[in-house]
Design a protein around this motif. Sequence first.
Motif, short mmCIF file in Angstrom:
data_model
loop_
_atom_site.label_atom_id
_atom_site.label_comp_id
_atom_site.label_asym_id
_atom_site.label_seq_id
_atom_site.Cartn_x
_atom_site.Cartn_y
_atom_site.Cartn_z
N GLY A 120 34.57 42.86 39.30
CA GLY A 120 35.31 43.40 40.20
C GLY A 120 36.09 44.67 39.48
O GLY A 120 36.16 45.68 40.27
N ASP A 154 38.05 39.09 47.49
CA ASP A 154 36.63 39.46 47.66
C ASP A 154 36.13 40.74 46.80
O ASP A 154 35.12 40.90 46.58
CB ASP A 154 36.17 39.12 48.99
CG ASP A 154 36.68 40.29 49.97
OD1 ASP A 154 37.81 40.74 49.53
OD2 ASP A 154 36.06 40.38 51.17
N TYR A 155 36.99 41.66 46.70
CA TYR A 155 36.54 42.94 46.41
C TYR A 155 37.31 43.19 44.86
O TYR A 155 36.83 43.67 44.10
CB TYR A 155 37.19 43.87 47.30
CG TYR A 155 37.04 45.33 46.78
CD1 TYR A 155 35.92 46.00 46.52
CD2 TYR A 155 38.22 46.33 46.13
CE1 TYR A 155 35.37 47.34 45.94
CE2 TYR A 155 38.00 47.51 45.91
CZ TYR A 155 36.44 48.18 45.48
OH TYR A 155 36.50 49.39 44.99
N LEU A 156 38.52 42.64 44.52
CA LEU A 156 39.27 42.90 43.38
C LEU A 156 39.21 41.84 42.32
O LEU A 156 39.37 41.77 41.38
CB LEU A 156 40.61 43.19 43.53
CG LEU A 156 40.87 44.65 44.30
CD1 LEU A 156 42.29 44.90 44.48
CD2 LEU A 156 40.25 45.86 43.46
N ARG A 157 38.67 40.56 42.95
CA ARG A 157 38.36 39.47 42.28
C ARG A 157 39.60 38.94 41.49
O ARG A 157 39.78 38.67 40.39
CB ARG A 157 37.40 39.63 41.13
CG ARG A 157 35.91 40.15 41.68
CD ARG A 157 35.16 39.06 42.55
NE ARG A 157 33.89 39.30 42.56
CZ ARG A 157 33.24 39.79 43.39
NH1 ARG A 157 34.19 40.43 44.49
NH2 ARG A 157 31.88 40.24 43.47
N ASP A 160 34.05 53.05 41.88
CA ASP A 160 34.38 53.71 43.41
C ASP A 160 35.66 54.66 43.34
O ASP A 160 35.54 55.71 44.24
CB ASP A 160 35.02 52.51 44.14
CG ASP A 160 33.76 51.57 44.53
OD1 ASP A 160 32.61 51.99 44.62
OD2 ASP A 160 34.15 50.38 45.43
N VAL A 196 42.63 40.67 49.32
CA VAL A 196 41.62 41.59 48.48
C VAL A 196 40.98 40.84 47.40
O VAL A 196 40.20 41.50 46.53
CB VAL A 196 42.44 42.67 47.73
CG1 VAL A 196 43.15 43.68 48.67
CG2 VAL A 196 43.70 41.98 46.87
N THR A 217 45.71 46.09 43.45
CA THR A 217 45.86 44.94 44.40
C THR A 217 47.51 45.04 44.78
O THR A 217 47.76 44.96 46.34
CB THR A 217 46.21 43.26 43.50
OG1 THR A 217 44.72 43.30 43.22
CG2 THR A 217 46.37 42.44 44.64
N GLN A 268 42.91 46.43 38.16
CA GLN A 268 42.98 45.38 39.32
C GLN A 268 44.37 44.87 39.72
O GLN A 268 44.50 44.90 40.81
CB GLN A 268 41.97 44.09 38.72
CG GLN A 268 40.53 44.61 38.60
CD GLN A 268 39.89 43.50 37.85
OE1 GLN A 268 39.94 43.37 36.71
NE2 GLN A 268 38.97 42.74 38.46
N THR A 272 33.36 47.55 39.60
CA THR A 272 33.09 48.11 40.90
C THR A 272 34.27 48.96 41.36
O THR A 272 34.09 50.26 41.80
CB THR A 272 32.94 47.06 41.85
OG1 THR A 272 31.95 46.15 41.56
CG2 THR A 272 32.85 47.58 43.41
N LEU A 273 35.67 48.71 41.05
CA LEU A 273 36.82 49.20 41.36
C LEU A 273 36.80 50.75 40.65
O LEU A 273 37.15 51.72 41.30
CB LEU A 273 37.90 48.64 40.93
CG LEU A 273 39.41 49.37 41.11
CD1 LEU A 273 39.72 49.74 42.37
CD2 LEU A 273 40.44 48.33 40.65
N ARG A 280 47.42 48.17 47.26
CA ARG A 280 46.89 47.82 48.55
C ARG A 280 47.83 46.98 49.38
O ARG A 280 47.77 47.27 50.54
CB ARG A 280 45.37 47.07 48.27
CG ARG A 280 44.45 47.89 47.80
CD ARG A 280 43.92 48.94 48.74
NE ARG A 280 43.15 49.87 48.41
CZ ARG A 280 41.65 49.75 48.36
NH1 ARG A 280 41.19 48.39 48.69
NH2 ARG A 280 40.63 50.59 47.78
#
Length: 279
Positions: free
Chosen positions: A62, A143-146, A69, A141, A127, A123, A65-66, A130
């Motif tokens: 997570g 599923d994206y940020l774990r 991105d 969040v 979170t 992360q 990926t963040l 967002r």
Amino acid sequence: MDQENSASSLDGADEEFWDLANSSSDEDLMNLQIEALQEKGRRTRRGSIPGRIYKDRQRLQGHETLFKDYFAENPVHEEGVFRRRFQMHRALFPRILAAVEAHDSYFVQKRDSVGSLGLSSLQKVTTVIRMLAYGIGADVVDDYLRISESTAIEAMKRFVQAVISVFRAEYLRKPTSDDISRLLLIGESRGFPGMLGSIDCSHNDINVLEHSSLFANLREGRAPPVTYKINDHEYTMGYYLADGIYPSWATFIKTIPCLQGEKAKNFAKAQEGCRKDVE
């Protein structure tokens, strides 16, 4: 139910259980079996809260990926996307992150009891941002940020406390005379003499406004004293631009909801454009 089958289903049952089982009815024996299995399940679960099943959320994935991105040297998403999704410029985010992390060690990435890396500060802060930017729930969040719902809520509470502690003296205060002079110059350059800024508390606008000590004077129809002219009329009170949801206070200049005529259309276009620019 015979004792041989019971023994196979209750791995590791102690002698006390069998003493009770030999002197109990079938119904009592079934209840004892259920209780024993439940106790065994509680001992084998490894969640942070007793009884909660452990989930491997792949936290490092997570974070990676963040980072790729939005924060890598050549991120996947450009500045415009970042600005829309984080409600701030990309250059501002690291400053907030560093300040919050320095103030509260909760945001510093740590290893757990088995040596695995926990959630990164990136992360946790993302979170919170967002949730604030979109007004979403704490579990959206994941599923994206774990990040789990309980951790997201904890991060939100600590983030707010940190921001207040770190930035209160500089930003969460009434404007000084120098601030007012600077704001008036900006407002006049944009075609709105006497404008002190734009009001937009995002989600729950009215609740925020009603409970903010910064706007106590505005609720009473008072604003910093200024002098300016519009159409040969002299005014002595500054104002803020606002949208239609706000109350009709003398200190708010709102847009025109029902446009009639070119004059009203031109004003609404200028007011809305300037309000968004200031925000």
